[in-house]
Write a protein that holds these residues in place. Sequence first.
Motif, PDB file in Angstrom:
ATOM      1  N   HIS A 216       0.836  -1.193   0.000  1.00 44.45           N
ATOM      2  CA  HIS A 216       0.000   0.000   0.000  1.00 44.45           C
ATOM      3  C   HIS A 216       0.876   1.249   0.000  1.00 44.45           C
ATOM      4  O   HIS A 216       2.021   1.223   0.451  1.00 44.45           O
ATOM      5  CB  HIS A 216      -0.912   0.027   1.233  1.00 44.45           C
ATOM      6  CG  HIS A 216      -1.706  -1.223   1.424  1.00 44.45           C
ATOM      7  ND1 HIS A 216      -2.806  -1.533   0.649  1.00 44.45           N
ATOM      8  CD2 HIS A 216      -1.548  -2.261   2.292  1.00 44.45           C
ATOM      9  CE1 HIS A 216      -3.296  -2.698   1.040  1.00 44.45           C
ATOM     10  NE2 HIS A 216      -2.553  -3.159   2.036  1.00 44.45           N
ATOM     11  N   ARG A 217       0.322   2.349  -0.489  1.00 43.28           N
ATOM     12  CA  ARG A 217       1.048   3.619  -0.446  1.00 43.28           C
ATOM     13  C   ARG A 217       1.132   4.149   0.977  1.00 43.28           C
ATOM     14  O   ARG A 217       2.103   4.782   1.361  1.00 43.28           O
ATOM     15  CB  ARG A 217       0.349   4.642  -1.348  1.00 43.28           C
ATOM     16  CG  ARG A 217       0.395   4.284  -2.830  1.00 43.28           C
ATOM     17  CD  ARG A 217      -0.398   5.262  -3.674  1.00 43.28           C
ATOM     18  NE  ARG A 217       0.102   6.622  -3.537  1.00 43.28           N
ATOM     19  CZ  ARG A 217      -0.447   7.672  -4.136  1.00 43.28           C
ATOM     20  NH1 ARG A 217      -1.523   7.515  -4.895  1.00 43.28           N
ATOM     21  NH2 ARG A 217       0.061   8.874  -3.974  1.00 43.28           N
ATOM     22  N   GLU A 230      -4.181   3.521   1.817  1.00 43.22           N
ATOM     23  CA  GLU A 230      -4.221   4.258   0.556  1.00 43.22           C
ATOM     24  C   GLU A 230      -3.498   3.443  -0.505  1.00 43.22           C
ATOM     25  O   GLU A 230      -2.339   3.069  -0.336  1.00 43.22           O
ATOM     26  CB  GLU A 230      -3.559   5.627   0.686  1.00 43.22           C
ATOM     27  CG  GLU A 230      -3.624   6.437  -0.604  1.00 43.22           C
ATOM     28  CD  GLU A 230      -2.860   7.746  -0.522  1.00 43.22           C
ATOM     29  OE1 GLU A 230      -3.037   8.593  -1.422  1.00 43.22           O
ATOM     30  OE2 GLU A 230      -2.069   7.916   0.430  1.00 43.22           O
ATOM     31  N   ASP A 231      -4.179   3.154  -1.596  1.00 49.96           N
ATOM     32  CA  ASP A 231      -3.606   2.460  -2.743  1.00 49.96           C
ATOM     33  C   ASP A 231      -3.649   3.383  -3.954  1.00 49.96           C
ATOM     34  O   ASP A 231      -4.167   4.504  -3.882  1.00 49.96           O
ATOM     35  CB  ASP A 231      -4.390   1.173  -3.034  1.00 49.96           C
ATOM     36  CG  ASP A 231      -4.305   0.179  -1.887  1.00 49.96           C
ATOM     37  OD1 ASP A 231      -3.210   0.038  -1.314  1.00 49.96           O
ATOM     38  OD2 ASP A 231      -5.333  -0.444  -1.559  1.00 49.96           O
ATOM     39  N   ASP A 232      -3.110   2.926  -5.068  1.00 50.18           N
ATOM     40  CA  ASP A 232      -3.129   3.739  -6.284  1.00 50.18           C
ATOM     41  C   ASP A 232      -4.555   4.054  -6.722  1.00 50.18           C
ATOM     42  O   ASP A 232      -4.811   5.090  -7.341  1.00 50.18           O
ATOM     43  CB  ASP A 232      -2.396   3.012  -7.416  1.00 50.18           C
ATOM     44  CG  ASP A 232      -0.898   2.915  -7.163  1.00 50.18           C
ATOM     45  OD1 ASP A 232      -0.381   3.726  -6.363  1.00 50.18           O
ATOM     46  OD2 ASP A 232      -0.251   2.038  -7.756  1.00 50.18           O
ATOM     47  N   SER A 233      -5.493   3.172  -6.393  1.00 50.95           N
ATOM     48  CA  SER A 233      -6.883   3.353  -6.818  1.00 50.95           C
ATOM     49  C   SER A 233      -7.695   4.211  -5.862  1.00 50.95           C
ATOM     50  O   SER A 233      -8.821   4.595  -6.172  1.00 50.95           O
ATOM     51  CB  SER A 233      -7.560   1.988  -6.961  1.00 50.95           C
ATOM     52  OG  SER A 233      -7.513   1.274  -5.732  1.00 50.95           O
ATOM     53  N   TRP A 235      -8.653   5.098  -1.411  1.00 52.16           N
ATOM     54  CA  TRP A 235      -8.608   4.689  -0.012  1.00 52.16           C
ATOM     55  C   TRP A 235      -9.601   3.560   0.246  1.00 52.16           C
ATOM     56  O   TRP A 235     -10.688   3.533  -0.327  1.00 52.16           O
ATOM     57  CB  TRP A 235      -8.948   5.867   0.897  1.00 52.16           C
ATOM     58  CG  TRP A 235      -7.909   6.942   0.896  1.00 52.16           C
ATOM     59  CD1 TRP A 235      -7.768   7.945  -0.024  1.00 52.16           C
ATOM     60  CD2 TRP A 235      -6.868   7.130   1.848  1.00 52.16           C
ATOM     61  NE1 TRP A 235      -6.698   8.743   0.300  1.00 52.16           N
ATOM     62  CE2 TRP A 235      -6.129   8.272   1.447  1.00 52.16           C
ATOM     63  CE3 TRP A 235      -6.488   6.450   3.006  1.00 52.16           C
ATOM     64  CZ2 TRP A 235      -5.039   8.741   2.165  1.00 52.16           C
ATOM     65  CZ3 TRP A 235      -5.401   6.924   3.729  1.00 52.16           C
ATOM     66  CH2 TRP A 235      -4.685   8.053   3.306  1.00 52.16           C
ATOM     67  N   SER A 248     -10.425  -0.230  -2.170  1.00 55.07           N
ATOM     68  CA  SER A 248      -9.857   1.127  -2.160  1.00 55.07           C
ATOM     69  C   SER A 248     -10.397   1.936  -3.336  1.00 55.07           C
ATOM     70  O   SER A 248      -9.744   2.098  -4.367  1.00 55.07           O
ATOM     71  CB  SER A 248      -8.328   1.048  -2.213  1.00 55.07           C
ATOM     72  OG  SER A 248      -7.815   0.409  -1.075  1.00 55.07           O
TER      73      SER A 248
END
Length: 324
Positions: A216-217, A230-233, A235, A248
């Motif tokens: 995950h970010r 938080e992911d690229d896509s 929350w 997310s």
Amino acid sequence: MTPTIQTFTRALLTPDLVFDKLADARAVVGADGLPKLMRTTRFADTEIEWQGHRWLLSLPLSSSAILSIERTVSRIGRLNSDWLTPCRILPGEMRWYGPSGEERRCDLLIQHLPDGISFREALGKLPTDRLLSALGELQKALRELDFAHGNLRETNLRWVGDRFIPLRYHDARFGRCEIDEPAFDALREEVLRHSDPMRVSDVETEYNPLRKLTGHRWVYPVSEGLACVEDDSGWGFVDTENRVVIPSTFHWACSFHEGRAEVETETGMGLIDRQGNWIIPPVYEIIDYDPVESNVFVRKEGLWAEFDYLGRQQSEFGEREART
């Protein structure tokens, strides 16, 4: 009643028309020419340039937001500590107009943004051991000040000189320093995740939790068995085994408290339960949930209404304060 984020954005582009002390300030804008805003539940902030320095300027999204930090801001001003950056409330700083065209005034919060680099930049430039040591030094310093930040994450830390300095004291208080411990653990984990394993040596044994929530970010501390990630896509939420519970897809989300979480979508803010079901649909400008009182205040078109824990509307919309 407080102005909307859209009103704040317009104000930042025409400061001489709406600000008093900050009439000659200039917002830091993105490639689209608009101020770069960061939003939390109770504040929206952006960077500005003023008097030869950079500052974080925050708009309260409810009257309770300013009330909740008044004592903290006042005490910070008396500390004169190298570990906290100066901030103050500007009473009535922003002029705006209500639905009927009447002139209104809004307090703003301003905080000095010291010269330095972001947490993410520091990860790529500084040795792992130094970053871990700096987090330990910051934790010790805040404990000695009896200061609890309440929302320590990478976007709220800045590397200045030889140390990390926390920013955005929107959830800060004096006392109960232990509430920051999970956040410090998460920050250490983030440092280790980006490090060269050959440089970490035995430090990893000291700081690593039993299980990593990787991929995950960003990962918030686990709350009620779920971690807000938080992911690229966008929350969403995972369990302690890193299994997706709520995908997310949100623009923003907050950790669960008493079975409820505030989230934001393209259509607005809403409230969900632990299964991802809507308790209050995402059609509001602000969702102000109080897990202690088990009530929710929502704002739409500048007007407020109260809902209960089950999402049932308890009052009509009107020109009222979110919470006192």
